[in-house]
Each structure stands twice: as C-alpha cells, then as structure tokens.
Scaffold this motif. Structure first.
Motif, mmCIF file in Angstrom:
data_model
loop_
_atom_site.group_PDB
_atom_site.id
_atom_site.type_symbol
_atom_site.label_atom_id
_atom_site.label_comp_id
_atom_site.label_asym_id
_atom_site.label_seq_id
_atom_site.Cartn_x
_atom_site.Cartn_y
_atom_site.Cartn_z
ATOM 1 N N MET A 48 58.179 17.900 31.120
ATOM 2 C CA MET A 48 57.490 17.544 29.878
ATOM 3 C C MET A 48 56.029 17.973 29.924
ATOM 4 O O MET A 48 55.230 17.565 29.096
ATOM 5 C CB MET A 48 57.608 16.047 29.614
ATOM 6 N N GLU A 49 55.683 18.783 30.915
ATOM 7 C CA GLU A 49 54.331 19.350 31.031
ATOM 8 C C GLU A 49 53.248 18.284 31.114
ATOM 9 O O GLU A 49 52.201 18.399 30.503
ATOM 10 C CB GLU A 49 54.056 20.317 29.871
ATOM 11 N N CYS A 50 53.508 17.218 31.883
ATOM 12 C CA CYS A 50 52.485 16.176 32.013
ATOM 13 C C CYS A 50 51.384 16.616 32.983
ATOM 14 O O CYS A 50 50.271 16.110 32.935
ATOM 15 C CB CYS A 50 53.089 14.841 32.447
ATOM 16 N N GLY A 67 49.746 19.129 28.733
ATOM 17 C CA GLY A 67 49.295 18.655 27.433
ATOM 18 C C GLY A 67 50.282 17.633 26.940
ATOM 19 O O GLY A 67 51.362 17.473 27.510
ATOM 20 N N VAL A 68 49.907 16.935 25.888
ATOM 21 C CA VAL A 68 50.798 15.907 25.378
ATOM 22 C C VAL A 68 51.681 16.506 24.296
ATOM 23 O O VAL A 68 51.190 17.127 23.365
ATOM 24 C CB VAL A 68 49.998 14.709 24.837
ATOM 25 N N GLY A 69 52.986 16.341 24.435
ATOM 26 C CA GLY A 69 53.921 16.873 23.452
ATOM 27 C C GLY A 69 54.014 15.977 22.243
ATOM 28 O O GLY A 69 55.006 15.310 22.017
ATOM 29 N N CYS A 70 52.951 15.959 21.466
ATOM 30 C CA CYS A 70 52.889 15.064 20.313
ATOM 31 C C CYS A 70 52.682 15.886 19.059
ATOM 32 O O CYS A 70 51.617 16.485 18.869
ATOM 33 C CB CYS A 70 51.754 14.057 20.495
ATOM 34 N N ALA A 71 53.723 15.943 18.196
ATOM 35 C CA ALA A 71 53.649 16.751 16.982
ATOM 36 C C ALA A 71 52.531 16.266 16.078
ATOM 37 O O ALA A 71 51.806 17.054 15.474
ATOM 38 C CB ALA A 71 54.990 16.691 16.240
ATOM 39 N N GLU A 88 43.797 16.602 20.232
ATOM 40 C CA GLU A 88 43.787 15.588 21.279
ATOM 41 C C GLU A 88 44.736 14.467 20.913
ATOM 42 O O GLU A 88 44.803 14.052 19.759
ATOM 43 C CB GLU A 88 42.373 15.044 21.428
ATOM 44 N N CYS A 89 45.453 13.992 21.882
ATOM 45 C CA CYS A 89 46.327 12.860 21.668
ATOM 46 C C CYS A 89 45.447 11.686 21.287
ATOM 47 O O CYS A 89 44.426 11.440 21.904
ATOM 48 C CB CYS A 89 47.089 12.572 22.966
#
Lengths: 102, 342
Positions: A48-50, A67-71, A88-89
């Motif tokens: 998850m690419e944390c 990066g954060v996988g946040c659409a 940015e998350c």
C-alpha cells in the motif's frame, strides 16, 4: 480488469539486502518473507506504499514512492490546480477525510 | 489522569520539563464520551492528550517504555490494554492525530521521537535503552536513525494494542499480529464521520430536488448518499471487483433500480418521457455511490497511492459523464413539464 492495485512503485534490490528482516517486521501486509541469503518480495500487489520498509531498511535496499492512497486528498489537490501527489492527507483536520486505524 | 510529579533530573546535561504524568488503565465514562465525539467528527483536532512521559502503574528503571500518539483514542487504547503492567508511555506530539495517519504525515516520526526521548530525560529514568513503538508508526520512524541519534533501540510492537500482553509474554509478535485487517467493527466506526462529511450538501440538494422534481427525487438523493457512506463500508469486502469505483457502480446500480422502476410506473406522462426519466436515477445514483466509494480509499488500510491515482483517471471521467447526462435529462424533463409540453 477492474483491478488498479496490481502495480505499484515498490522496488526491491536484493543484491543490497543484508537479511536483517526489518521489512518483514514493519510491513502490515506481508509483502516480504524470509529467504536464505536475503528476504523475498512475495506479494508485491499487496503493497500500500506506506513506506515503512524503505524507511527502516538500513542499507536502502527498498525503494517506494510512499504516500497516502486517499482519493479525497488527491482529487482536492487536483481541483485546486496542484500536483495530485502534493495532496496532503488531511486526517484529523476539521474538514478532513479520515483514516481508519488508531 | 494528569497529576504531574517531579522527576529527578539533577544529573541531566540537557534541560527537561521535569514532569512525569501519572495515568492508569481505566477508561472512564468521560473518555468514552470523548471517543464518541471524535468518531462523529466533533472538534476533529480537539481530542488530545498532553505530550510527554506518563507513568502507568508503578514503573521502575527496568520497566518497558511504549510510544504513542497524543490522540485520545490512540492513548486510551494503549493504556487500557496495559492493564496490570507497570510501564512508561511516551506520548509524541502528533497534533491529536492517530499513530498511523501521523506516521504517514511524519508527525509521528524519527525527529519527534528523538526529541521526546531527550526532552523527557528518558535515559535517566530507565536503565535500559529500548522503546516499544507501535508497528503502524513505522512509516514515520526510521529505527536505525533513532538508534544512532538517541541510543534507544526501537522495537516494533504488534499492530493491535490488544496483542501487547501476549507480545510481552513471548517477546515476539507473530505474523498474524503484524498484519492489518479491516474487519466489520473497524469499518462500522468510520461510518459516522463519512456521514458527517456529506450531511450538509445532501440536505441542501434534497431540498432543491424536492421542489424541482418532487419527493421521490429527494428520497433518491438521500438513498444514494446513505448507500455510498453506510452500505458501502459495510459491504466493501463482499462487493465484486477490486476497484472501489467499480464496487460503487455495482452497489449504486442496485440501489437505483427501485427508483427507476417507480418513476417508470408513476404518472400519466408520455412513454418517451417516462423512459427518459427512468434512466436518470440509473445514471446519477451509481455515479454518486462510486464517487463516495472511491473516496473511502483514504479510510482503508490497504489502498496504494499508485492504485488510487489509476482509479481516479479511469473512473472519475465516467462518473462525471454519467452525472452530467443524467442531470441534463432531468432538467430537460423539468423544463418540458413546466412549459406544458408533457
């Protein structure tokens, strides 16, 4: 088809690996597993690419664009005319999205 | 909970705040109310614990040290799972954000951990040089850097605080303890905040729709949002395909069918108008649910940025087109009706 998560930015340089197994310890998705002279990258698609493995690898044998996988964060950045990766998350912010784990 | 006491930091070279707070494993009603408010998004960044060093029980120089975030739920989950232990808890200043999210941002990070080890004078309080950091803090912490800069060895504890007693007994986290899961209870607690985020726009749109297109349209809008924010997280693992958008299209399509059918059998409009009107929910509801579903990626513990970006490019244009065409048909029907054409 309908699986956008098969490919990601995780790269493992096994020639540099000193088999300390830190990556196995920090990965929350069992991406790495123990091997004889070096660890093995066994479940690339689960990453998850944390970035935990790369940051904790003492010999830089792992690379990942973390990066954060946040659409929500990415769409918001794109709408504001910024680079999607700069989004940015915003978990915790008053107007922000929210991550699930405490 | 925060009775401060004075530590003996006379022998210290660096300055320290000289205060250690006392805490326990008991979760009070006030704590539970605070957690509930946090879950509902009330004052998102206001659920904080004072950063610094805490004594849990009656620790001595050999007692273990656990690192945590200064978000009340993170801190409370840790201390409640340390029942019966004498330990220290080192609370980092993560601006009231949980461990994993703060690690992603870097606030639960190497710099802050080293800073807190120094400012609390931890090396003078404990005789060992080991600190147990939650595994989900690892995206922000570089264990070898911490060792180099502070002399403390980072030991990654299990993902879930509930596994700490077992981990302390065996000194080892099993691979099961190292894996993140996303079970129903973890998904359910996220629903309130998902609802809160979309509540105001949904109410406004429903009121507008009520006056423009009638109660059925207003009810359809509310259904779309509830489907995307409540049903989507509940059914997430059971919806077909991997992509969140596709899961959303499928779930949204199912919830749109009754509205389409009701419209088609409704009034005494000409057949072409009924057919056109019946298409509208089939276009807009799946698009809305897919969009809300896609936005849920940030709340899950497994979507990669590369994959989410791919989803955005692949599906957002389709969602926009469906919503656009549906809206044009809907508005056209409204205009025809107002103009007396149908």
């Amino acid at each position: 088809m309908f699986h956008s998560y098969l490919v990601n930015s995780l790269k493992f340089h096994k020639d540099r690996c000193i088999n300390c197994k830190r990556c196995i310890e920090v990965c929350p998705h069992g991406v790495f597993s123990a091997g004889e002279s070096h660890v093995e990258l066994v479940h690339q698609a689960r990453c998850m690419e944390c970035g935990a493995c790369a940051l904790n690898c003492p010999v830089q044998a792992i690379e990942v664009e973390s990066g954060v996988g946040c659409a929500w964060a990415m769409i918001r950045a794109a709408l504001r005319g910024r680079d999607m990766d700069s989004g940015e998350c915003s978990c915790g912010g008053d107007a922000g999205s929210c991550c699930g784990i405490e | 909970m925060e009775t401060s006491c004075c530590c003996s930091c006379s022998e210290q070279k660096i300055s320290c705040s000289c205060s250690i707070f006392q805490t326990d494993s008991h979760i009070t009603t006030a704590n539970r109310i605070d957690h509930l408010l946090a879950r509902w998004g009330y004052k998102r960044s206001g659920h904080t614990v004072r950063p610094g060093l805490y004594r849990l029980g009656n620790p001595d120089a050999d007692s273990p040290v656990f690192a945590s975030a200064n978000y009340t739920i993170s801190f409370d989950i840790l201390r409640s799972n340390l029942k019966g232990f004498d330990a220290y808890i080192l609370v980092l200043d993560t601006k009231g954000i949980n461990v994993w999210c703060a690690a992603g941002k870097g606030t639960f990070g190497t710099d802050e951990l080293v800073k807190k080890i120094e400012s609390t004078g931890l090396s003078h309080i404990v005789s060992h040089r080991k600190i147990i950091v939650p595994q989900l803090g690892a995206p922000g912490i570089s264990a070898h850097e911490v060792k180099r800069r502070s002399g403390f060895t980072v030991e990654y504890g299990p993902v879930r605080a509930a596994d700490i007693p077992e981990y302390m007994k065996t000194g080892k986290a099993t691979s099961e303890m190292r894996q993140v899961f996303f079970p129903i209870q973890d998904r359910l607690v996220l629903i309130p905040i998902e609802l809160v985020h979309v509540a105001i726009p949904t109410i406004i749109i429903s009121i507008i729709l009520w006056f423009l297109a009638g109660p059925l349209a207003a009810f359809a809008a509310i259904t779309a949002v509830i489907t995307g924010t409540v049903l989507f997280p509940i059914f997430l693992p059971y919806l077909p395909t991997h992509d969140f958008s596709m899961k959303g299209f499928i779930l949204g399509g199912l919830s749109a069918v009754p509205f389409s059918a009701m419209y088609a059998q409704s009034s005494d409009l000409p057949e072409w108008a009924l057919a056109a009107g019946a298409i509208v929910p089939l276009l807009i509801i799946p698009a809305v649910v897919a969009y809300l579903g896609l936005n849920f990626t940030g709340s899950t513990p497994y979507t990669s940025r590369t994959g989410v970006k791919k989803e955005i490019f692949k599906y957002v244009p389709i969602m926009a087109a469906m919503t656009g065409i549906g809206t044009i048909i809907g508005i056209s029907l409204c205009i025809f009706r107002l103009a007396g054409v149908i």
